[in-house]
Write a protein that holds these residues in place. Structure first.
Motif, mmCIF file in Angstrom:
data_model
loop_
_atom_site.group_PDB
_atom_site.id
_atom_site.type_symbol
_atom_site.label_atom_id
_atom_site.label_comp_id
_atom_site.label_asym_id
_atom_site.label_seq_id
_atom_site.Cartn_x
_atom_site.Cartn_y
_atom_site.Cartn_z
ATOM 1 N N ARG A 267 0.899 -1.170 -0.011
ATOM 2 C CA ARG A 267 -0.130 -0.134 -0.065
ATOM 3 C C ARG A 267 0.856 1.249 -0.125
ATOM 4 N NH1 ARG A 267 -4.875 0.092 4.222
ATOM 5 N NH2 ARG A 267 -5.047 2.111 3.136
ATOM 6 N N THR A 268 1.926 1.272 0.720
ATOM 7 C CA THR A 268 2.784 2.368 0.662
ATOM 8 C C THR A 268 3.688 2.720 -0.620
ATOM 9 O OG1 THR A 268 3.321 2.029 3.098
ATOM 10 C CG2 THR A 268 5.027 3.324 1.925
ATOM 11 N N GLN A 269 3.998 1.319 -1.270
ATOM 12 C CA GLN A 269 4.490 1.577 -2.752
ATOM 13 C C GLN A 269 3.525 2.050 -3.505
ATOM 14 O OE1 GLN A 269 6.057 -2.480 -3.200
ATOM 15 N NE2 GLN A 269 7.650 -2.190 -2.081
ATOM 16 N N LEU A 270 2.254 1.492 -3.458
ATOM 17 C CA LEU A 270 1.133 2.068 -4.670
ATOM 18 C C LEU A 270 0.908 3.530 -4.203
ATOM 19 C CD1 LEU A 270 -0.933 1.262 -6.337
ATOM 20 C CD2 LEU A 270 -2.693 0.779 -4.626
ATOM 21 N N ALA A 271 0.766 4.024 -2.949
ATOM 22 C CA ALA A 271 0.775 5.517 -2.699
ATOM 23 C C ALA A 271 1.915 6.404 -3.365
ATOM 24 C CB ALA A 271 0.667 5.873 -1.234
ATOM 25 N N ARG A 272 3.165 5.813 -3.227
ATOM 26 C CA ARG A 272 4.170 6.377 -3.913
ATOM 27 C C ARG A 272 3.989 6.383 -5.464
ATOM 28 N NH1 ARG A 272 8.987 3.972 -0.191
ATOM 29 N NH2 ARG A 272 8.520 4.962 1.785
ATOM 30 N N GLU A 273 3.676 5.342 -5.978
ATOM 31 C CA GLU A 273 3.287 5.374 -7.600
ATOM 32 C C GLU A 273 2.397 6.400 -7.819
ATOM 33 O OE1 GLU A 273 2.034 2.010 -10.705
ATOM 34 O OE2 GLU A 273 2.491 1.474 -8.752
ATOM 35 N N GLN A 274 1.300 6.539 -7.049
ATOM 36 C CA GLN A 274 0.022 7.404 -7.360
ATOM 37 C C GLN A 274 0.552 8.784 -7.328
ATOM 38 O OE1 GLN A 274 -2.871 6.330 -8.603
ATOM 39 N NE2 GLN A 274 -2.554 4.569 -8.522
ATOM 40 N N ALA A 275 1.238 9.099 -6.251
ATOM 41 C CA ALA A 275 2.175 10.325 -6.162
ATOM 42 C C ALA A 275 2.902 10.749 -7.317
ATOM 43 C CB ALA A 275 2.733 10.535 -4.978
ATOM 44 N N MET A 276 3.949 9.741 -7.690
ATOM 45 C CA MET A 276 4.620 10.050 -9.071
ATOM 46 C C MET A 276 3.757 10.103 -10.205
ATOM 47 S SD MET A 276 7.892 9.974 -7.736
ATOM 48 C CE MET A 276 8.582 9.798 -9.372
ATOM 49 N N LYS A 277 2.782 9.558 -10.416
ATOM 50 C CA LYS A 277 1.925 9.855 -11.579
ATOM 51 C C LYS A 277 0.898 11.174 -11.505
ATOM 52 C CE LYS A 277 0.636 5.069 -12.374
ATOM 53 N NZ LYS A 277 -0.285 3.887 -12.475
ATOM 54 N N ALA A 278 1.226 11.795 -10.441
ATOM 55 C CA ALA A 278 0.055 13.114 -10.387
ATOM 56 C C ALA A 278 0.716 14.112 -11.188
ATOM 57 C CB ALA A 278 0.145 13.324 -8.674
ATOM 58 N N PRO A 279 2.003 14.490 -11.231
ATOM 59 C CA PRO A 279 2.412 15.518 -12.140
ATOM 60 C C PRO A 279 2.028 15.452 -13.603
ATOM 61 C CG PRO A 279 4.316 14.890 -10.543
ATOM 62 C CD PRO A 279 3.260 13.879 -10.461
ATOM 63 N N VAL A 280 2.275 13.943 -14.070
ATOM 64 C CA VAL A 280 2.015 13.650 -15.421
ATOM 65 C C VAL A 280 0.194 13.976 -15.776
ATOM 66 C CG1 VAL A 280 2.009 11.829 -17.335
ATOM 67 C CG2 VAL A 280 3.739 11.846 -15.724
ATOM 68 N N LYS A 281 -0.511 13.700 -14.665
ATOM 69 C CA LYS A 281 -2.007 13.917 -14.823
ATOM 70 C C LYS A 281 -2.261 15.499 -14.866
ATOM 71 C CE LYS A 281 -3.264 9.313 -13.027
ATOM 72 N NZ LYS A 281 -3.883 8.644 -11.932
ATOM 73 N N MET A 282 -1.436 16.051 -14.310
ATOM 74 C CA MET A 282 -1.502 17.413 -14.094
ATOM 75 C C MET A 282 -1.458 18.445 -15.128
ATOM 76 S SD MET A 282 -0.350 18.247 -10.148
ATOM 77 C CE MET A 282 -0.456 20.043 -10.336
ATOM 78 N N VAL A 283 -0.622 17.803 -16.296
ATOM 79 C CA VAL A 283 -0.186 18.467 -17.202
ATOM 80 C C VAL A 283 -1.113 19.052 -18.250
ATOM 81 C CG1 VAL A 283 1.183 18.454 -19.522
ATOM 82 C CG2 VAL A 283 2.057 17.303 -17.400
ATOM 83 N N PHE A 284 -2.082 17.939 -18.456
ATOM 84 C CA PHE A 284 -3.176 18.637 -19.573
ATOM 85 C C PHE A 284 -4.146 19.438 -18.857
ATOM 86 C CE2 PHE A 284 -1.714 14.482 -21.234
ATOM 87 C CZ PHE A 284 -1.703 14.815 -22.492
ATOM 88 N N PRO A 285 -4.673 19.444 -17.663
ATOM 89 C CA PRO A 285 -5.385 20.578 -17.117
ATOM 90 C C PRO A 285 -4.879 21.860 -16.907
ATOM 91 C CG PRO A 285 -5.565 18.616 -15.828
ATOM 92 C CD PRO A 285 -4.565 18.409 -16.748
ATOM 93 N N MET A 286 -3.351 21.740 -16.772
ATOM 94 C CA MET A 286 -2.817 22.872 -16.832
ATOM 95 C C MET A 286 -2.685 23.681 -18.248
ATOM 96 S SD MET A 286 0.603 22.213 -14.132
ATOM 97 C CE MET A 286 0.969 23.608 -14.432
ATOM 98 N N MET A 287 -2.512 22.775 -19.227
ATOM 99 C CA MET A 287 -2.329 23.471 -20.528
ATOM 100 C C MET A 287 -3.694 23.759 -20.989
ATOM 101 S SD MET A 287 0.348 20.784 -22.309
ATOM 102 C CE MET A 287 -0.200 21.225 -23.884
#
Length: 310
Positions: A267-287
């Motif tokens: 679960r800790t590793q999964l939370a870290r993985e989701q946190a690493m994916k957050a910047p990529v998911k924020m690119v399109f809303p920012m653009m």
């Protein structure tokens, strides 16, 4: 609190005024009805009971007729649906926890019913407009197809939510099972106690496995069926280890303790993985939303100044 009391008294006052106005308006009819009941000895309550009983009988007849036609429709759907499709629907409904206790045939009937209702609703709404007949048929067909797809989409959402809830409750659930085993209880008794004290899809699945064991299945077979019913990778690996531990005679307390530690690490590793994916998911809303507004604020005055200079 004073404002709440004020609104309550105001609503009560207007209700009393409204009742008084209605009584005044229908005073003549009320007097006539009361005198009719008095002189002709009419039992109004009996008449109401008879009307209610007749209404219930009519409703029962309508339900019987409706059930007759629905059974015929389900029989036709059962004949036209292949065995492979039935197995797929059964698997999906099982993974979703059988919402509304629907069988595969009931689910298909619900899809066709929603599609037919939407088709006729759109056809009746747009049939009297100036829209061409072909356009109305196409639009009604598209809406009907979307309506038929909605139950499948709903089942997928329920399944996803159920898997997430199982993953979330696994560590605490197995911790409680481990504490019960260390207190001297057996594995089956520990699972039963924890399932009775907790609620959720995980408890429901283990209760189903315990019921299968009561009906004559071995623990290995019941756990194997449980592993098939819950398509969560972490949960399936845990059940596999429990089956192996039961076959080899390993102490369940040690196995479950190591499993809970592994689950928390995952679960800790999964939370870290989701946190690493957050910047990529924020690119399109920012653009799409943030950068255009920033450019307007920063470059807008410059563009206005250059237009004035030209």
């Amino acid at each position: 609190m004073i404002t709440l009391y004020f609104f309550m008294f105001t609503a009560l006052f207007f209700m009393i005024i409204f009742g008084a106005v209605l009584t005044k308006l229908f005073q003549k009819q009320i007097i006539i009805n009361s005198r009719t009941e008095y002189y002709f000895d009419i039992d109004v309550a009996k008449i109401k009971r008879e009307k209610k009983a007749k209404k219930n009988r009519d409703r029962g007849k309508n339900l019987v007729i409706m059930k007759k036609y629905t059974d015929k429709a389900k029989a036709v759907i059962d004949e036209r649906t292949s065995k492979t499709r039935k197995k797929e629907l059964e698997q999906r409904l099982r993974e979703a926890g059988y919402p509304l206790k629907l069988s595969p045939i009931d689910f298909r009937f619900l899809q066709f019913l929603i599609g037919a209702f939407l088709f006729f609703a759109i056809f009746l709404l747009l049939g009297k407009t100036e829209t061409s007949f072909f356009s109305v048929i196409v639009l009604a067909g598209v809406v009907a197809l979307l309506g038929m797809y909605y139950p499948s989409f709903y089942i997928s959402k329920i399944t996803k939510k159920r898997r997430q809830e199982i993953q979330k409750k696994m560590p605490d659930f197995f911790d409680m099972v481990n504490l019960s085993i260390e207190a001297g209880m057996g594995l089956d008794a520990s699972l039963l106690k924890v399932c009775q004290q907790t609620k959720g899809p995980l408890s429901e699945e283990f209760m189903q496995a315990l019921d299968d064991m009561k009906l004559g299945k071995s623990r290995r077979e019941a756990f194997a069926d449980l592993r098939k019913r819950v398509p969560v990778h972490q949960f399936q690996s845990i059940i596999t280890l429990l089956i192996q531990a039961d076959m080899l005679g390993v102490g369940m307390a040690k196995v479950i303790r190591s499993l809970t530690e592994r689950i928390r690490e995952q679960r800790t590793q999964l939370a870290r993985e989701q946190a690493m994916k957050a910047p990529v998911k924020m690119v399109f809303p920012m653009m799409l939303f943030i950068f255009p507004a920033m450019f307007i604020v920063l470059l807008g005055p410059l563009i206005i100044y250059m237009l004035d200079m030209l």
